[in-house]
Design an enzyme around this catalytic site. Structure first.
Site, PDB file in Angstrom:
ATOM      1  N   ASP A  54      68.254  36.359  45.548  1.00 16.39           N
ATOM      2  CA  ASP A  54      66.792  36.345  45.477  1.00 16.39           C
ATOM      3  C   ASP A  54      66.405  34.875  45.359  1.00 16.39           C
ATOM      4  O   ASP A  54      66.632  34.246  44.315  1.00 16.39           O
ATOM      5  CB  ASP A  54      66.310  37.143  44.262  1.00 16.39           C
ATOM      6  CG  ASP A  54      64.782  37.148  44.148  1.00 16.39           C
ATOM      7  OD1 ASP A  54      64.128  36.353  44.846  1.00 16.39           O
ATOM      8  OD2 ASP A  54      64.266  37.932  43.334  1.00 16.39           O
ATOM      9  N   VAL A  55      65.861  34.311  46.419  1.00 13.70           N
ATOM     10  CA  VAL A  55      65.597  32.865  46.414  1.00 13.70           C
ATOM     11  C   VAL A  55      64.538  32.452  45.386  1.00 13.70           C
ATOM     12  O   VAL A  55      64.432  31.271  45.051  1.00 13.70           O
ATOM     13  CB  VAL A  55      65.204  32.314  47.809  1.00 13.70           C
ATOM     14  CG1 VAL A  55      66.316  32.472  48.809  1.00 13.70           C
ATOM     15  CG2 VAL A  55      63.908  32.930  48.310  1.00 13.70           C
TER      16      VAL A  55
ATOM     17  N   TYR B 252      49.783  31.628  52.756  1.00 12.77           N
ATOM     18  CA  TYR B 252      51.052  31.517  53.498  1.00 12.77           C
ATOM     19  C   TYR B 252      51.133  30.158  54.201  1.00 12.77           C
ATOM     20  O   TYR B 252      52.150  29.466  54.114  1.00 12.77           O
ATOM     21  CB  TYR B 252      51.121  32.660  54.517  1.00 12.77           C
ATOM     22  CG  TYR B 252      52.293  32.590  55.463  1.00 12.77           C
ATOM     23  CD1 TYR B 252      53.551  33.042  55.077  1.00 12.77           C
ATOM     24  CD2 TYR B 252      52.154  32.091  56.759  1.00 12.77           C
ATOM     25  CE1 TYR B 252      54.634  32.989  55.951  1.00 12.77           C
ATOM     26  CE2 TYR B 252      53.216  32.032  57.637  1.00 12.77           C
ATOM     27  CZ  TYR B 252      54.459  32.481  57.237  1.00 12.77           C
ATOM     28  OH  TYR B 252      55.528  32.417  58.100  1.00 12.77           O
TER      29      TYR B 252
ATOM     30  N   LYS C 156      53.905  26.824  54.012  1.00 15.30           N
ATOM     31  CA  LYS C 156      54.672  26.248  55.128  1.00 15.30           C
ATOM     32  C   LYS C 156      54.373  24.749  55.276  1.00 15.30           C
ATOM     33  O   LYS C 156      55.261  23.970  55.592  1.00 15.30           O
ATOM     34  CB  LYS C 156      54.376  27.008  56.428  1.00 15.30           C
ATOM     35  CG  LYS C 156      54.905  28.448  56.409  1.00 15.30           C
ATOM     36  CD  LYS C 156      56.431  28.505  56.264  1.00 15.30           C
ATOM     37  CE  LYS C 156      56.981  29.921  56.335  1.00 15.30           C
ATOM     38  NZ  LYS C 156      58.437  30.005  56.172  1.00 15.30           N
TER      39      LYS C 156
ATOM     40  N   THR D  86      58.883  40.620  64.388  1.00 18.94           N
ATOM     41  CA  THR D  86      59.677  41.078  63.239  1.00 18.94           C
ATOM     42  C   THR D  86      58.786  41.945  62.351  1.00 18.94           C
ATOM     43  O   THR D  86      57.586  42.086  62.610  1.00 18.94           O
ATOM     44  CB  THR D  86      60.180  39.877  62.405  1.00 18.94           C
ATOM     45  OG1 THR D  86      59.029  39.235  61.834  1.00 18.94           O
ATOM     46  CG2 THR D  86      60.979  38.885  63.228  1.00 18.94           C
TER      47      THR D  86
HETATM   48  N1  LIG Z   1      57.356  36.693  61.956  1.00 13.58           N
HETATM   49  C1  LIG Z   1      56.625  35.638  62.274  1.00 13.58           C
HETATM   50  O1  LIG Z   1      55.682  35.718  63.046  1.00 13.58           O
HETATM   51  C2  LIG Z   1      56.997  34.279  61.711  1.00 13.58           C
HETATM   52  C3  LIG Z   1      56.422  33.141  62.304  1.00 13.58           C
HETATM   53  C4  LIG Z   1      56.765  31.878  61.822  1.00 13.58           C
HETATM   54  C5  LIG Z   1      57.673  31.769  60.792  1.00 13.58           C
HETATM   55  N2  LIG Z   1      58.215  32.897  60.225  1.00 13.58           N
HETATM   56  C6  LIG Z   1      59.180  32.717  59.139  1.00 13.58           C
HETATM   57  O2  LIG Z   1      60.427  33.225  59.567  1.00 13.58           O
HETATM   58  C7  LIG Z   1      61.209  33.573  58.418  1.00 13.58           C
HETATM   59  C8  LIG Z   1      61.801  34.952  58.609  1.00 13.58           C
HETATM   60  O3  LIG Z   1      60.739  35.886  58.656  1.00 13.58           O
HETATM   61  P1  LIG Z   1      60.790  37.205  59.562  1.00 13.58           P
HETATM   62  O4  LIG Z   1      59.724  37.096  60.563  1.00 13.58           O
HETATM   63  O5  LIG Z   1      62.179  37.477  59.980  1.00 13.58           O
HETATM   64  O6  LIG Z   1      60.267  38.262  58.483  1.00 13.58           O
HETATM   65  P2  LIG Z   1      60.899  39.596  57.913  1.00 13.58           P
HETATM   66  O7  LIG Z   1      61.417  40.439  59.014  1.00 13.58           O
HETATM   67  O8  LIG Z   1      59.839  40.119  57.002  1.00 13.58           O
HETATM   68  O9  LIG Z   1      62.158  39.085  57.074  1.00 13.58           O
HETATM   69  C9  LIG Z   1      62.002  38.308  55.928  1.00 13.58           C
HETATM   70  C10 LIG Z   1      63.356  38.147  55.285  1.00 13.58           C
HETATM   71  O10 LIG Z   1      63.227  37.327  54.117  1.00 13.58           O
HETATM   72  C11 LIG Z   1      63.832  38.028  53.040  1.00 13.58           C
HETATM   73  N3  LIG Z   1      63.271  37.662  51.760  1.00 13.58           N
HETATM   74  C12 LIG Z   1      61.977  37.693  51.369  1.00 13.58           C
HETATM   75  N4  LIG Z   1      61.854  37.291  50.103  1.00 13.58           N
HETATM   76  C13 LIG Z   1      63.115  37.009  49.666  1.00 13.58           C
HETATM   77  C14 LIG Z   1      63.654  36.552  48.440  1.00 13.58           C
HETATM   78  N5  LIG Z   1      62.879  36.307  47.376  1.00 13.58           N
HETATM   79  N6  LIG Z   1      64.999  36.347  48.371  1.00 13.58           N
HETATM   80  C15 LIG Z   1      65.795  36.584  49.429  1.00 13.58           C
HETATM   81  N7  LIG Z   1      65.351  37.051  50.608  1.00 13.58           N
HETATM   82  C16 LIG Z   1      64.019  37.246  50.718  1.00 13.58           C
HETATM   83  C17 LIG Z   1      63.598  39.488  53.347  1.00 13.58           C
HETATM   84  O11 LIG Z   1      64.458  40.294  52.571  1.00 13.58           O
HETATM   85  P3  LIG Z   1      64.020  41.748  52.007  1.00 13.58           P
HETATM   86  O12 LIG Z   1      64.491  42.745  53.038  1.00 13.58           O
HETATM   87  O13 LIG Z   1      64.750  41.867  50.711  1.00 13.58           O
HETATM   88  O14 LIG Z   1      62.526  41.747  51.833  1.00 13.58           O
HETATM   89  C18 LIG Z   1      63.934  39.492  54.834  1.00 13.58           C
HETATM   90  O15 LIG Z   1      65.314  39.469  55.041  1.00 13.58           O
HETATM   91  C19 LIG Z   1      60.258  33.457  57.220  1.00 13.58           C
HETATM   92  O16 LIG Z   1      60.477  32.232  56.568  1.00 13.58           O
HETATM   93  C20 LIG Z   1      58.883  33.475  57.877  1.00 13.58           C
HETATM   94  O17 LIG Z   1      57.913  32.847  57.073  1.00 13.58           O
HETATM   95  C21 LIG Z   1      57.901  34.150  60.668  1.00 13.58           C
END
Ligand SMILES: NC(=O)c1ccc[n+]([C@@H]2O[C@H](COP(=O)([O-])OP(=O)(O)OC[C@H]3O[C@@H](n4cnc5c(N)ncnc54)[C@H](OP(=O)(O)O)[C@@H]3O)[C@@H](O)[C@H]2O)c1
Length: 239
Positions: A56-57, A146, A150, A181
């Site tokens: 858990d980060v 959010y 970032k 995602t």
């Molecule tokens: N999706 C977009 O449009 C987008 C765009 C730009 C940047 N991002 C960034 O890309 C990264 C990945 O996001 P994603 O789109 O893949 O979203 P996602 O499918 O919601 O996945 C988020 C991941 O982060 C994990 N997580 C959240 N809080 C955590 C914690 N406290 N400790 C450990 N793990 C934790 C989640 O684990 P759990 O299953 O336990 O919740 C999940 O594995 C993030 O940094 C996000 O901000 C996303």
């Protein structure tokens, strides 16, 4: 940095971009990928090369315990992140919500960087990928807390990069717009596939880059910062 034979740690690797990065690392010949996640039960059970690590980060003790189990890492991927939709910047709940997101997206990234930097140094320097966003460079009420996380994480990334160069660690900031995602589920928008993002990012890492802007929109947003009227002044309310 070369990915072949590397040993990586990916936070939030149970789904979304983190899982795509873990798979792409293995496809490119990484020797081992530690997959850090809050729920590890089903994580990577079917993927050879994945080692599951409870993480858990937002919890300093959890980050320290994870790092202690991974002394051979030479690539850290700070991917874990959360988003919360806000109605207004004047919402009384804004600060509380922002604090929650900052714990993961900002302090979690800082904690992980601090915990793994000495491990990377001991293993020849290696690299860090910090998953950031196009929202580093603009904000709208809906995702304002959010976006702030970032922008802050980008700022930290830029300072850490300078310092970590001294120990031979390459720091890559990854900026991307909407990806397909769970985070964007329910939004009918143009989205990049997380597999494509993982592939693009790892190619950038292998070619020595320190910042990668994955999609055209993100590149235009950053370019506009030096324009007379940057994108952040004219952001549409939602899309
Ligand atoms: N999706 C977009 O449009 C987008 C765009 C730009 C940047 N991002 C960034 O890309 C990264 C990945 O996001 P994603 O789109 O893949 O979203 P996602 O499918 O919601 O996945 C988020 C991941 O982060 C994990 N997580 C959240 N809080 C955590 C914690 N406290 N400790 C450990 N793990 C934790 C989640 O684990 P759990 O299953 O336990 O919740 C999940 O594995 C993030 O940094 C996000 O901000 C996303």
């Amino acid at each position: 940095m070369k990915i072949h034979d590397s040993i990586a740690f990916v936070s939030g690797a149970n789904r979304g971009l983190g899982l795509s990065i873990a798979r792409e690392l293995l496809a490119r010949g990484a020797r081992k990928v530690y997959a850090g996640a809050r729920s590890i039960d089903s994580l990577g059970a079917d993927v050879p090369g994945i080692v599951r690590i409870q993480l858990d980060v937002a919890d300093p003790a959890s980050v320290a315990a994870a790092a202690a189990q991974c002394p051979d890492v030479n690539l850290l991927v700070n991917n874990a992140g959360i988003a919360r939709v806000m109605q207004s910047t004047l919402d009384p709940a804004w600060i509380e919500t922002a604090r929650e997101i900052f714990e993961t997206n900002f302090y979690g990234l800082v904690l992980s960087t601090q915990a793994f930097a000495p491990i990377l140094a001991a293993n020849g320097g290696g690299a860090i990928i910090n998953v950031l966003s196009d929202t580093t460079w603009f904000s709208r009420p809906l995702l304002s807390a959010y976006s702030a996380t970032k922008s802050a994480a980008w700022s930290f990334t830029n300072a850490a990069r300078i310092e970590l160069r001294e120990q031979g660690t390459q720091v890559l900031g990854l900026h991307v717009g909407f990806m397909d995602t769970d985070m964007t589920k329910g939004y009918d928008l143009k989205k990049t596939s997380p597999q494509d993002v993982a592939s693009h990012a790892l190619s950038a890492l292998e070619s020595g880059k320190e910042e990668v802007l994955i999609d055209e929109n993100t590149r235009l947003i950053k370019q506009s910062l030096s324009a007379e009227r940057p994108y952040y002044l004219d952001v549409p309310a939602l899309a």
